[in-house]
Design a protein around this motif. Structure first.
Motif, PDB file in Angstrom:
ATOM      1  N   SER A  29       0.945  -1.307  -0.194  1.00 44.42           N
ATOM      2  CA  SER A  29      -0.249  -0.123   0.138  1.00 44.42           C
ATOM      3  C   SER A  29       0.983   1.141  -0.194  1.00 44.42           C
ATOM      4  CB  SER A  29      -1.099   0.272   1.634  1.00 44.42           C
ATOM      5  OG  SER A  29      -1.770  -1.396   1.225  1.00 44.42           O
ATOM      6  N   LEU A  30       2.035   1.082   0.261  1.00 43.56           N
ATOM      7  CA  LEU A  30       2.722   2.625   1.100  1.00 43.56           C
ATOM      8  C   LEU A  30       3.633   2.330   0.652  1.00 43.56           C
ATOM      9  CD1 LEU A  30       1.450   2.929   4.792  1.00 43.56           C
ATOM     10  CD2 LEU A  30       0.607   3.053   2.645  1.00 43.56           C
ATOM     11  N   SER A  31       4.586   1.679   0.092  1.00 43.17           N
ATOM     12  CA  SER A  31       5.820   1.060   0.124  1.00 43.17           C
ATOM     13  C   SER A  31       6.038   2.534  -1.906  1.00 43.17           C
ATOM     14  CB  SER A  31       6.757  -0.050  -0.569  1.00 43.17           C
ATOM     15  OG  SER A  31       7.928   0.233  -1.395  1.00 43.17           O
ATOM     16  N   GLY A  32       7.116   3.181  -1.692  1.00 41.93           N
ATOM     17  CA  GLY A  32       7.441   4.500  -2.927  1.00 41.93           C
ATOM     18  C   GLY A  32       8.042   5.243  -2.442  1.00 41.93           C
ATOM     19  N   PRO A  33       8.014   6.454  -3.438  1.00 39.61           N
ATOM     20  CA  PRO A  33       9.002   7.989  -2.846  1.00 39.61           C
ATOM     21  C   PRO A  33       7.608   9.067  -3.347  1.00 39.61           C
ATOM     22  CG  PRO A  33       9.097   7.524  -5.607  1.00 39.61           C
ATOM     23  CD  PRO A  33       8.460   5.822  -4.948  1.00 39.61           C
ATOM     24  N   LEU A  34       6.115   8.339  -3.169  1.00 38.33           N
ATOM     25  CA  LEU A  34       4.922   9.468  -3.407  1.00 38.33           C
ATOM     26  C   LEU A  34       4.487  10.010  -2.174  1.00 38.33           C
ATOM     27  CD1 LEU A  34       3.287   7.030  -6.344  1.00 38.33           C
ATOM     28  CD2 LEU A  34       4.969   9.134  -6.362  1.00 38.33           C
ATOM     29  N   LEU A  35       3.831   9.153  -1.501  1.00 36.87           N
ATOM     30  CA  LEU A  35       2.910   9.508  -0.170  1.00 36.87           C
ATOM     31  C   LEU A  35       2.730   8.570   0.989  1.00 36.87           C
ATOM     32  CD1 LEU A  35       0.201  12.171  -2.286  1.00 36.87           C
ATOM     33  CD2 LEU A  35       2.141  12.798  -1.134  1.00 36.87           C
ATOM     34  N   PRO A  36       3.460   8.428   1.349  1.00 39.05           N
ATOM     35  CA  PRO A  36       3.032   6.974   1.981  1.00 39.05           C
ATOM     36  C   PRO A  36       2.390   7.332   3.257  1.00 39.05           C
ATOM     37  CG  PRO A  36       5.598   7.429   2.217  1.00 39.05           C
ATOM     38  CD  PRO A  36       4.933   8.652   0.667  1.00 39.05           C
ATOM     39  N   LEU A  37       2.282   8.442   3.777  1.00 41.05           N
ATOM     40  CA  LEU A  37       2.206   8.936   5.090  1.00 41.05           C
ATOM     41  C   LEU A  37       0.926   8.759   5.045  1.00 41.05           C
ATOM     42  CD1 LEU A  37       1.945   9.806   8.190  1.00 41.05           C
ATOM     43  CD2 LEU A  37       2.292  12.005   7.735  1.00 41.05           C
ATOM     44  N   ARG A  47      -3.149   7.210   6.237  1.00 39.57           N
ATOM     45  CA  ARG A  47      -4.212   7.702   7.266  1.00 39.57           C
ATOM     46  C   ARG A  47      -5.247   7.517   6.081  1.00 39.57           C
ATOM     47  NH1 ARG A  47      -1.088  13.024   9.111  1.00 39.57           N
ATOM     48  NH2 ARG A  47       0.184  12.146  10.815  1.00 39.57           N
ATOM     49  N   TYR A  48      -5.640   7.808   5.120  1.00 38.65           N
ATOM     50  CA  TYR A  48      -6.968   7.261   4.360  1.00 38.65           C
ATOM     51  C   TYR A  48      -7.190   5.848   4.172  1.00 38.65           C
ATOM     52  CZ  TYR A  48      -9.587   7.283   0.156  1.00 38.65           C
ATOM     53  OH  TYR A  48     -10.453   7.551  -1.015  1.00 38.65           O
ATOM     54  N   ILE A  68      -6.243   4.077   6.541  1.00 36.59           N
ATOM     55  CA  ILE A  68      -6.359   3.566   7.964  1.00 36.59           C
ATOM     56  C   ILE A  68      -8.290   4.365   8.039  1.00 36.59           C
ATOM     57  CG2 ILE A  68      -6.455   4.687  10.327  1.00 36.59           C
ATOM     58  CD1 ILE A  68      -3.414   4.323   9.495  1.00 36.59           C
ATOM     59  N   ASP A  69      -8.405   5.903   7.398  1.00 34.62           N
ATOM     60  CA  ASP A  69      -9.713   6.452   7.333  1.00 34.62           C
ATOM     61  C   ASP A  69     -10.925   5.038   6.984  1.00 34.62           C
ATOM     62  OD1 ASP A  69     -11.691   8.771   8.906  1.00 34.62           O
ATOM     63  OD2 ASP A  69     -11.746   8.794   5.999  1.00 34.62           O
ATOM     64  N   LYS A  70     -10.739   4.859   5.638  1.00 38.26           N
ATOM     65  CA  LYS A  70     -11.537   4.133   5.437  1.00 38.26           C
ATOM     66  C   LYS A  70     -11.869   2.742   6.206  1.00 38.26           C
ATOM     67  CE  LYS A  70     -12.454   6.224   1.628  1.00 38.26           C
ATOM     68  NZ  LYS A  70     -13.990   6.886   1.058  1.00 38.26           N
ATOM     69  N   GLY A  71     -11.326   2.370   6.356  1.00 37.97           N
ATOM     70  CA  GLY A  71     -11.540   0.998   7.106  1.00 37.97           C
ATOM     71  C   GLY A  71     -11.255  -0.609   6.640  1.00 37.97           C
ATOM     72  N   TRP A  72     -10.898  -0.246   5.388  1.00 33.19           N
ATOM     73  CA  TRP A  72     -10.605  -1.802   4.363  1.00 33.19           C
ATOM     74  C   TRP A  72     -10.383  -3.167   5.088  1.00 33.19           C
ATOM     75  CZ3 TRP A  72      -9.075   1.593  -0.034  1.00 33.19           C
ATOM     76  CH2 TRP A  72     -10.144   2.584  -0.339  1.00 33.19           C
ATOM     77  N   LEU A  73     -10.561  -3.918   4.765  1.00 32.55           N
ATOM     78  CA  LEU A  73      -9.346  -5.035   5.206  1.00 32.55           C
ATOM     79  C   LEU A  73      -8.508  -4.358   4.796  1.00 32.55           C
ATOM     80  CD1 LEU A  73     -10.821  -8.358   5.665  1.00 32.55           C
ATOM     81  CD2 LEU A  73      -8.654  -8.023   4.295  1.00 32.55           C
ATOM     82  N   SER A  74      -7.364  -4.169   4.969  1.00 32.29           N
ATOM     83  CA  SER A  74      -5.445  -4.403   4.100  1.00 32.29           C
ATOM     84  C   SER A  74      -4.913  -5.556   4.484  1.00 32.29           C
ATOM     85  CB  SER A  74      -5.172  -3.476   4.323  1.00 32.29           C
ATOM     86  OG  SER A  74      -5.999  -1.912   3.643  1.00 32.29           O
ATOM     87  N   LEU A  75      -4.652  -6.726   3.568  1.00 30.98           N
ATOM     88  CA  LEU A  75      -3.323  -7.176   3.583  1.00 30.98           C
ATOM     89  C   LEU A  75      -2.087  -7.083   3.794  1.00 30.98           C
ATOM     90  CD1 LEU A  75      -4.732 -10.192   1.454  1.00 30.98           C
ATOM     91  CD2 LEU A  75      -5.202  -9.827   3.798  1.00 30.98           C
ATOM     92  N   ALA A  76      -0.981  -7.469   4.312  1.00 32.62           N
ATOM     93  CA  ALA A  76       0.430  -7.122   3.992  1.00 32.62           C
ATOM     94  C   ALA A  76       1.047  -7.778   3.496  1.00 32.62           C
ATOM     95  CB  ALA A  76       0.882  -7.335   5.423  1.00 32.62           C
ATOM     96  N   GLY A  77       0.886  -6.944   1.928  1.00 27.17           N
ATOM     97  CA  GLY A  77       1.928  -7.053   1.407  1.00 27.17           C
ATOM     98  C   GLY A  77       3.912  -7.366   1.790  1.00 27.17           C
ATOM     99  N   ASN A  78       4.041  -8.183   0.663  1.00 34.21           N
ATOM    100  CA  ASN A  78       6.305  -8.014   0.569  1.00 34.21           C
ATOM    101  C   ASN A  78       6.703  -6.838   1.595  1.00 34.21           C
ATOM    102  OD1 ASN A  78       5.675  -7.349  -2.010  1.00 34.21           O
ATOM    103  ND2 ASN A  78       7.486  -7.288  -1.768  1.00 34.21           N
ATOM    104  N   HIS A  79       6.013  -5.879   0.866  1.00 35.77           N
ATOM    105  CA  HIS A  79       6.427  -4.155   1.300  1.00 35.77           C
ATOM    106  C   HIS A  79       5.943  -3.880   2.583  1.00 35.77           C
ATOM    107  CE1 HIS A  79       9.182  -3.016  -2.284  1.00 35.77           C
ATOM    108  NE2 HIS A  79       7.842  -3.919  -3.055  1.00 35.77           N
TER     109      HIS A  79
END
Length: 251
Positions: free
Chosen positions: A38-46, A50-51, A53-64
């Motif tokens: 979801s977050l890894s990379g040079p863009l807007l991880p924070l 926050r987006y 977390i606010d949505k509350g969707w089920l999110s998996l852990a990828g390798n990143h």
């Protein structure tokens, strides 16, 4: 039942927002799930964390997600994971710690990032160094082996950024929605290879169980204003990301 599958956002919040708007426009989606990276990379991880977390969707852990947490534990990481880690605070890291690499929605749908057995194994694609640089469609034997005996009617995966919908020999629907946020990438391991979609559009999928109990998949490409994210990648000294975001090509 209609479920939207998102994966491989990689901190690209404008692409994610475009996908969410497209889902709302289509209507009828009962659930949105996020398959990781979801977050890894040079863009807007924070901001992306926050987006989500606010949505509350089920999110998996990828390798990143795993690799960002390894950076936090003091292990050396790649540029994308190190940058993302440096932007996150404890609330966002705590959110990552709660995520799992695979989850079952019910008896019919299994969600994973890579395959049911690994967060970094390609599922529906393979790389044959003798065949060139690009990933190619996995063979039926490879797909069956990577199912690892899983009997779910649907297995959803991400990781490769390649949008595909296949059937296993057992008739299971196997779906990779493609990448929301990064439409080309390259890796040097185990041999140099990469993927290019040839388009900067954000990708996602909708799976649906019809009245007769059969599952179907729709792979969707969504245009968005990618130029600001490409400019951000350039400012953060990632020209390969800039090209991928602008064009869907890496070379």
């Amino acid at each position: 039942m209609r479920i939207a599958l998102l994966s491989d956002i990689h901190g690209n919040l404008p692409a994610l927002e475009a996908v969410v708007a497209d889902i709302a426009r289509r209507g009828g989606v009962e659930r949105i799930v996020n398959l990781g990276d979801s977050l890894s990379g040079p863009l807007l991880p924070l901001e992306t964390a926050r987006y989500l977390i606010d949505k509350g969707w089920l999110s998996l852990a990828g390798n990143h997600e795993r690799q960002v947490l390894e950076v936090h534990a003091g292990r050396a990481g790649g540029a994308s994971d190190t940058y993302a880690h440096g932007c996150l605070g404890e609330p966002e890291l705590d959110w990552l710690r709660l995520q799992r690499p695979a989850l079952r929605l019910d008896d019919e749908v299994l969600l994973c990032h890579g395959t049911p057995r690994s967060d970094c194994e390609y599922f529906l694609d393979s790389h044959d160094p003798a065949a060139g640089w690009a990933l190619g469609l996995a063979t039926a034997d490879e797909v069956d082996a990577r199912c690892a005996g899983e009997a779910a009617a649907v297995i959803a995966c991400g990781h490769t950024h390649v949008a595909r919908a296949l059937r296993s020999r057992a008739g299971q629907l196997l779906v990779n929605p493609g990448s929301v946020g990064l439409q080309a990438w390259q890796s040097e391991l185990p041999a140099p290879h990469g993927i290019e979609t040839g388009s900067p559009d954000a990708r996602y999928a909708i799976i649906e169980r019809s009245a007769d109990g059969c599952w179907h998949a729709e792979l969707i490409a969504v245009p968005y204003d990618f130029a600001p994210m490409a400019a951000l990648a350039r400012r953060n000294s990632r020209p390969e990301w800039e090209r991928a975001l602008l064009t869907g090509y890496i070379r």
